[in-house]
Write an enzyme that holds these catalytic residues in place. Structure first.
Site, PDB file in Angstrom:
ATOM      1  N   LYS A 183       0.712  -1.188   0.101  1.00  0.00           N
ATOM      2  CA  LYS A 183      -0.069  -0.005  -0.008  1.00  0.00           C
ATOM      3  C   LYS A 183       0.895   1.217   0.171  1.00  0.00           C
ATOM      4  O   LYS A 183       1.961   1.298   0.082  1.00  0.00           O
ATOM      5  CB  LYS A 183      -0.834   0.007   0.997  1.00  0.00           C
TER       6      LYS A 183
HETATM    7  C1  PLP Z   1      -9.445  -3.416  -1.910  1.00  0.00           C
HETATM    8  C2  PLP Z   1      -8.993  -4.167  -0.508  1.00  0.00           C
HETATM    9  N1  PLP Z   1      -9.741  -4.524   0.422  1.00  0.00           N
HETATM   10  C3  PLP Z   1      -9.243  -5.167   1.479  1.00  0.00           C
HETATM   11  C4  PLP Z   1      -7.902  -5.370   1.683  1.00  0.00           C
HETATM   12  C5  PLP Z   1      -7.612  -5.951   2.699  1.00  0.00           C
HETATM   13  O1  PLP Z   1      -6.252  -5.398   3.472  1.00  0.00           O
HETATM   14  P1  PLP Z   1      -5.212  -6.103   4.521  1.00  0.00           P
HETATM   15  O2  PLP Z   1      -4.394  -6.798   3.616  1.00  0.00           O
HETATM   16  O3  PLP Z   1      -4.775  -5.037   5.219  1.00  0.00           O
HETATM   17  O4  PLP Z   1      -6.042  -7.054   5.001  1.00  0.00           O
HETATM   18  C6  PLP Z   1      -7.032  -5.062   0.534  1.00  0.00           C
HETATM   19  C7  PLP Z   1      -5.480  -5.268   0.666  1.00  0.00           C
HETATM   20  O5  PLP Z   1      -5.045  -5.531  -0.484  1.00  0.00           O
HETATM   21  C8  PLP Z   1      -7.429  -4.551  -0.631  1.00  0.00           C
HETATM   22  O6  PLP Z   1      -6.811  -4.279  -1.697  1.00  0.00           O
END
Ligand code: PLP
Length: 381
Positions: A183
């Site tokens: 990110k």
């Molecule tokens: C659109 C979206 N939602 C949710 C997530 C979940 O994030 P995390 O990996 O921090 O749980 C991501 C992570 O790539 C994402 O791109």
């Protein structure tokens, strides 16, 4: 950058590495002062609204749904062109994901179609800011107000993006950000939820750590079955170093994205590639994504392999969620997801991260030109 060019790479400076070392020497590694400091900085960026950290955006979204009271028998409207986490959390709380089609130009949920998906069981909308482009918040919140729905924004990819000049998270209902290493800012792994008030924040604290409330006399009580999703101070120290640089990171991403446009707009060999929206005010340019025309999309695996042979990573973000096994088994209504399927089958992410230079963009575009030439030759176009 020489050698293999990855899709993305976190930029961690020496000062941050030193503060992580300080935490490691301090004797306090779990949730503590560093997490409180990062929550305060995040809250400042969210116009003073309460923010709480967890170890992933997945946990933040799931807890957000629980706080909103979403559960068995409820429906949550979202889009299927997303990382599977978006839909998984809806299933985790016992609710049903309802997929609205995307607008092929923005690649985001088509907010004109929202109303048609609202039923008496709809409890919430979960808009997804794919690649950091903000979903139309005016329309989402107008619909939520009219039908009395909660909004849990999946802003996992959109730290630092704005809607009409207002930072995401600084307004609205609940907003989840991710700090996964791919990110725009990272804590190693991590995430947070922006909420409406201290009452929700207190519920969040319980859900993230065993449902426990601690008392000054050293005792505690537990009044809900919380999980274990708290962040460490080691991770928060990384985040404190990153958040100082987030705006500069995003500015560099915007500049690099402009160079992609310059290169890709002016050469006939790139015809058949749809560019992302040219949105340089509001988006944080989390990803630079092309969509291949159907005649080229069938050759996407060869394109990816060809780029890899030239030492350049490319990616598919994302296979449509409703086409994944778990969701196929649910017999959801999906026949209308025409644009989602078309875009998903042609989407291709190119490398974009702040440590890249203009020369890297030129290298990617030269390689793409070469590999597209080969593929088009094979395809007879
Ligand atoms: C659109 C979206 N939602 C949710 C997530 C979940 O994030 P995390 O990996 O921090 O749980 C991501 C992570 O790539 C994402 O791109």
């Amino acid at each position: 950058m020489t050698g293999f060019l990855p899709l993305t790479r976190p930029g961690i400076d020496e000062e941050t590495i030193a503060t992580v070392a300080d935490v490691l020497r301090s004797g306090w590694l779990t949730t503590g002062q560093k997490c409180s400091e990062l929550e305060a900085v995040l809250s400042e960026r969210a116009a003073g609204r309460p923010v709480r950290l967890v170890n992933s955006a997945t946990a933040a979204l799931e807890i957000g749904l629980r706080i909103a009271g979403v559960g068995p028998g409820d429906e949550v409207i979202t889009s299927a062109l997303t990382w599977v986490a978006t839909a998984n959390v809806i299933v985790q709380v016992g609710a049903k994901p309802v997929f609205v089609d995307i607008n092929p130009a923005t690649r985001l949920m088509d907010t004109n179609l929202l109303e048609a998906h609202i039923t008496p069981r709809t409890r919430a909308i979960m808009p997804v800011d794919l690649a950091g482009f903000p979903v139309d918040r005016d329309r989402v919140y107008a619909m939520a107000k009219r039908f009395k729905l909660r909004v849990i924004e999946d802003a996992a990819q959109s730290q630092g993006s704005c809607w009409k000049g207002r930072p995401l998270g600084s307004f609205g209902d609940m907003t989840a950000f991710s700090f996964h290493p791919n990110k725009n800012m990272t804590t190693g792994e991590g995430g947070c939820l922006v909420m409406n008030n201290e009452d929700e924040a207190r519920q969040f604290e319980k859900y993230r750590l065993q449902g426990v409330t601690r008392f000054p006399d050293g005792t505690y009580d537990c009044d809900l079955p919380g999980g274990k999703a708290n962040l460490t101070d080691i991770a928060a120290a990384i985040g404190l170093g990153q958040i100082k640089r987030l705006d500069a990171f995003n500015q560099k991403r915007r500049e690099l994205a402009k160079h992609y446009f310059e290169q890709l707009q002016n050469d006939a060999v790139f015809q058949g590639l749809a560019l992302p929206p040219s949105e340089f005010e509001q988006a944080n340019w989390h990803m630079f994504q092309l969509v291949l025309a159907p005649r080229l999309a069938v050759y996407r695996p060869q394109l990816i392999a060809g780029m890899k042979a030239l030492d350049i990573a490319t990616g598919v973000h994302y296979p449509a969620v409703h086409q994944l096994q778990l969701f196929k088994r649910m017999n959801l209504s999906v026949a209308h997801l025409i644009h989602t399927e078309a875009v998903s089958s042609g989407i291709l992410t190119l490398p974009l991260f702040p440590e890249m230079e203009v020369a890297d963009i030129l290298r990617v575009c030269d390689a793409l030109k070469q590999v597209l030439g080969q593929v088009q030759h094979k395809a007879g176009v």
